[in-house]
Scaffold this active site. Structure first.
Site, PDB file in Angstrom:
ATOM      1  N   GLY A 153       5.345  -6.206   5.664  1.00 50.76           N
ATOM      2  CA  GLY A 153       4.809  -7.238   6.743  1.00 50.76           C
ATOM      3  C   GLY A 153       3.444  -7.290   6.938  1.00 50.76           C
ATOM      4  O   GLY A 153       2.998  -8.443   7.082  1.00 50.76           O
ATOM      5  N   SER A 154       2.727  -6.159   6.896  1.00 52.08           N
ATOM      6  CA  SER A 154       1.299  -6.163   7.075  1.00 52.08           C
ATOM      7  C   SER A 154       0.764  -6.930   6.331  1.00 52.08           C
ATOM      8  O   SER A 154      -0.388  -7.836   6.457  1.00 52.08           O
ATOM      9  CB  SER A 154       0.671  -4.827   7.338  1.00 52.08           C
ATOM     10  OG  SER A 154       1.309  -3.943   8.470  1.00 52.08           O
ATOM     11  N   PRO A 210       9.847  -4.011  -0.431  1.00 46.56           N
ATOM     12  CA  PRO A 210      10.926  -3.840   0.142  1.00 46.56           C
ATOM     13  C   PRO A 210      10.655  -3.710   1.700  1.00 46.56           C
ATOM     14  O   PRO A 210       9.584  -3.383   2.223  1.00 46.56           O
ATOM     15  CB  PRO A 210      11.280  -2.255  -0.157  1.00 46.56           C
ATOM     16  CG  PRO A 210      10.753  -2.083  -1.606  1.00 46.56           C
ATOM     17  CD  PRO A 210       9.592  -2.943  -1.775  1.00 46.56           C
ATOM     18  N   VAL A 211      11.440  -4.078   2.601  1.00 43.98           N
ATOM     19  CA  VAL A 211      11.334  -4.358   4.007  1.00 43.98           C
ATOM     20  C   VAL A 211      11.548  -2.840   4.806  1.00 43.98           C
ATOM     21  O   VAL A 211      12.457  -2.274   4.346  1.00 43.98           O
ATOM     22  CB  VAL A 211      12.133  -5.258   4.467  1.00 43.98           C
ATOM     23  CG1 VAL A 211      11.894  -5.426   6.065  1.00 43.98           C
ATOM     24  CG2 VAL A 211      11.938  -6.624   3.907  1.00 43.98           C
ATOM     25  N   GLY A 212      10.807  -2.549   5.621  1.00 43.31           N
ATOM     26  CA  GLY A 212      11.134  -1.458   6.573  1.00 43.31           C
ATOM     27  C   GLY A 212      10.906   0.046   5.605  1.00 43.31           C
ATOM     28  O   GLY A 212      11.879   0.960   5.805  1.00 43.31           O
ATOM     29  N   LYS A 224       0.934  -1.215  -0.013  1.00 43.96           N
ATOM     30  CA  LYS A 224       0.036   0.206  -0.156  1.00 43.96           C
ATOM     31  C   LYS A 224       0.794   1.169   0.033  1.00 43.96           C
ATOM     32  O   LYS A 224       2.097   1.136   0.429  1.00 43.96           O
ATOM     33  CB  LYS A 224      -0.917   0.069   1.320  1.00 43.96           C
ATOM     34  CG  LYS A 224      -0.226   0.119   2.428  1.00 43.96           C
ATOM     35  CD  LYS A 224       0.053   1.539   3.099  1.00 43.96           C
ATOM     36  CE  LYS A 224       0.897   1.455   4.432  1.00 43.96           C
ATOM     37  NZ  LYS A 224       1.580   2.744   4.700  1.00 43.96           N
ATOM     38  N   ASP A 243      -1.905  -1.569  10.019  1.00 43.78           N
ATOM     39  CA  ASP A 243      -2.109  -1.614   8.706  1.00 43.78           C
ATOM     40  C   ASP A 243      -2.981  -2.808   8.106  1.00 43.78           C
ATOM     41  O   ASP A 243      -3.090  -2.990   6.969  1.00 43.78           O
ATOM     42  CB  ASP A 243      -0.947  -1.302   7.907  1.00 43.78           C
ATOM     43  CG  ASP A 243      -0.385  -0.001   8.114  1.00 43.78           C
ATOM     44  OD1 ASP A 243      -1.277   0.746   8.413  1.00 43.78           O
ATOM     45  OD2 ASP A 243       0.993  -0.095   7.825  1.00 43.78           O
TER      46      ASP A 243
HETATM   47  O1  C5P Z   1       0.622  -0.927  14.564  1.00 46.22           O
HETATM   48  P1  C5P Z   1       1.958  -1.227  14.018  1.00 46.22           P
HETATM   49  O2  C5P Z   1       2.660  -2.137  14.740  1.00 46.22           O
HETATM   50  O3  C5P Z   1       2.064  -1.349  12.604  1.00 46.22           O
HETATM   51  O4  C5P Z   1       2.456   0.143  14.626  1.00 46.22           O
HETATM   52  C1  C5P Z   1       4.146   0.311  14.920  1.00 46.22           C
HETATM   53  C2  C5P Z   1       4.446   1.394  15.655  1.00 46.22           C
HETATM   54  O5  C5P Z   1       4.091   2.844  15.290  1.00 46.22           O
HETATM   55  C3  C5P Z   1       3.660   1.381  16.823  1.00 46.22           C
HETATM   56  O6  C5P Z   1       4.101   0.719  18.085  1.00 46.22           O
HETATM   57  C4  C5P Z   1       3.258   2.637  17.358  1.00 46.22           C
HETATM   58  O7  C5P Z   1       4.444   3.142  17.981  1.00 46.22           O
HETATM   59  C5  C5P Z   1       3.223   3.582  16.005  1.00 46.22           C
HETATM   60  N1  C5P Z   1       2.125   3.792  15.794  1.00 46.22           N
HETATM   61  C6  C5P Z   1       1.272   4.849  16.120  1.00 46.22           C
HETATM   62  N2  C5P Z   1       0.173   5.295  15.724  1.00 46.22           N
HETATM   63  C7  C5P Z   1      -0.556   4.648  14.895  1.00 46.22           C
HETATM   64  C8  C5P Z   1       0.142   3.440  14.307  1.00 46.22           C
HETATM   65  C9  C5P Z   1       1.398   3.389  14.659  1.00 46.22           C
HETATM   66  O8  C5P Z   1       1.913   5.561  17.232  1.00 46.22           O
HETATM   67  N3  C5P Z   1      -1.712   4.889  14.502  1.00 46.22           N
END
Ligand code: C5P
Length: 303
Positions: A108-109, A100-102, A17, A142
Site C-alpha cells: 500500500g505504501s 500481496p496485501v497485508g 520492499k 514506509d
Molecule cells: O505508519 P503506518 O500507518 O504504516 O503504521 C501502521 C501502524 O503500525 C501504526 O498505526 C502503528 O500502530 C504501528 N507502527 C508503530 N511504529 C512504527 C511504525 C508503525 O507502532 N514505527
C-alpha cells in the site's frame, strides 16, 4: 515535464520492499515505535496508472483486496497533494496489484509513493525529493522509503532515511502464507523482553558495505518475529522449509507474514521457488530492484 503542456496520463512501477534487519528501540510518546531497520527494494512491482480528468479522485484495481475508498493509501496521497497544491481536475488511479496485501512488503505504501511522484510529474509541480519524502511520511511510515528507493537504513518511525551503497544484487524466494497480519496489532503486542537477540545493525552494515553475502545472510534479523512467530507457527515452518531448500537464511519481512529466503545460487532459488509454489500460491522468485526509487527513478511514461 513541460509546464505549458502537461501530460494527461502516466504509468509507474511501484516496487515492494523487504526489511533485512528490523530493531525496535522503544515506544514513543506519539504511540509509534522507534525503529532501526534496513529496507531494500525488490523487483516485485505494482503498476500504477494515473489519468487526469473526470470528477474527484477515483481508485480502481484488478484486486478485490485493494480498498477503492479513502482507506486506500494511494487515495490518501492524492488527496493530500490535491489539498496542499489546490489541484484542479479529477484523477483516476488504477492499481494493477501484484504485491500481496497485508504482507509486510509495503504494498500500500509503494502505491502511495508512486502517486506522489506521479502527481508531481503530471501537474508539473517540480517538487524536490525532500519535499516528496516529507509528504510521504504523512501518509505512512514506509512511504518515504518507497519514494527514495534502493537500500536504506531507516530510523524514527521509519521515515528518517540514510541511503546505503547499492550493495550486492540479492536473490530471494518470497513466500506469503494465506493470511494477513495487522501491523498495528503486531506493534501493540511487541515486548522487548521477548526478544532473544536483537539485530547487530552495525555488523549488518559492515557486511553490506563489504558485499559479504554470507555475513549479510547471517546478520539478517527482525525482532517482530518474536510476536508473529508465536502467533502464527506457520511462519516458522516456512522459514525452516526455505533453509532446507538451500536458503542461506530466511526471515520474516516487516510485521509479516511474508518470509524471505536469501539464496546465494539462482539455480537453487529457482528450484526452491518451484517447490514452495506447490504449497503457497503467493510465492515469488525476486531480485533486488536496481533501478532506484519509484518507477526506477525515471520520469513516468506519459501519454
Ligand atoms: O505508519 P503506518 O500507518 O504504516 O503504521 C501502521 C501502524 O503500525 C501504526 O498505526 C502503528 O500502530 C504501528 N507502527 C508503530 N511504529 C512504527 C511504525 C508503525 O507502532 N514505527
Amino acid at each position: 515535464m513541460n509546464l505549458a503542456s502537461p501530460a494527461s496520463a502516466c504509468m509507474l512501477e511501484a516496487p515492494a520492499k523487504v526489511n533485512l534487519t528490523l530493531n525496535v528501540l522503544g515506544k514513543r510518546d506519539d504511540g509509534y515505535h522507534e525503529l532501526e531497520t534496513v529496507m531494500h527494494q525488490i523487483g516485485l512491482t505494482d503498476k500504477i496508472s494515473l489519468k487526469r480528468g473526470g470528477s474527484g479522485i477515483r481508485v480502481g484495481s484488478n484486486s478485490p483486496l485493494v480498498p477503492q475508498d479513502e482507506e486506500n493509501l494511494a487515495y490518501q496521497a492524492a488527496r493530500l497533494m490535491y489539498d496542499k497544491f489546490a489541484l484542479q481536475a479529477g484523477l483516476q488511479i488504477y492499481i494493477e496489484k501484484n504485491i500481496p496485501v497485508g504482507a509486510g512488503l509495503a504494498g500500500g505504501s509503494t502505491d502511495a509513493a508512486a502517486v506522489i511522484t506521479g502527481i508531481n510529474d503530471l501537474f508539473g509541480l517540480q517538487l524536490e525529493l525532500n519535499a516528496m519524502l516529507e509528504l510521504g511520511a504523512r501518509i505512512g511510515s514506509d512511504v518515504s522509503f518507497c519514494i527514495m528507493g534502493g537500500t536504506a537504513l531507516a530510523r524514527g518511525r521509519g521515515e528518517i532515511l540514510s541511503p546505503l551503497a547499492e550493495g550486492p544484487e540479492l536473490t530471494f524466494v518470497l513466500v506469503k502464507p494465506d493470511f494477513q497480519i495487522s501491523t498495528r496489532a503486531v506493534y501493540q503486542m511487541f515486548r522487548r523482553e521477548n526478544v532473544a537477540s536483537p539485530p547487530d545493525t552495525a555488523a549488518f552494515l559492515a557486511a553490506w558495505n563489504n558485499c559479504d553475502m554470507i555475513s549479510i545472510a547471517r546478520k539478517m534479523n527482525n525482532v517482530l518475529e518474536s510476536v508473529s512467530l508465536s502467533e502464527h507457527p506457520e511462519i516458522m515452518a516456512i522459514k525452516h522449509q526455505l533453509v532446507e531448500l538451500g536458503a542461506e537464511n530466511a526471515l520474516m519481512s516487516g510485521s509479516g507474514p511474508t518470509v524471505l529466503g536469501l539464496f546465494l545460487s539462482r539455480r537453487q532459488a529457482q528450484q526452491a521457488f518451484l517447490q514452495m509454489q506447490r504449497e503457497y500460491k503467493e510465492s515469488f522468485l525476486v531480485f533486488s530492484y536496481r533501478k532506484g526509487g519509484v518507477n526506477g527513478g525515471k520520469a513516468p511514461h506519459s501519454g
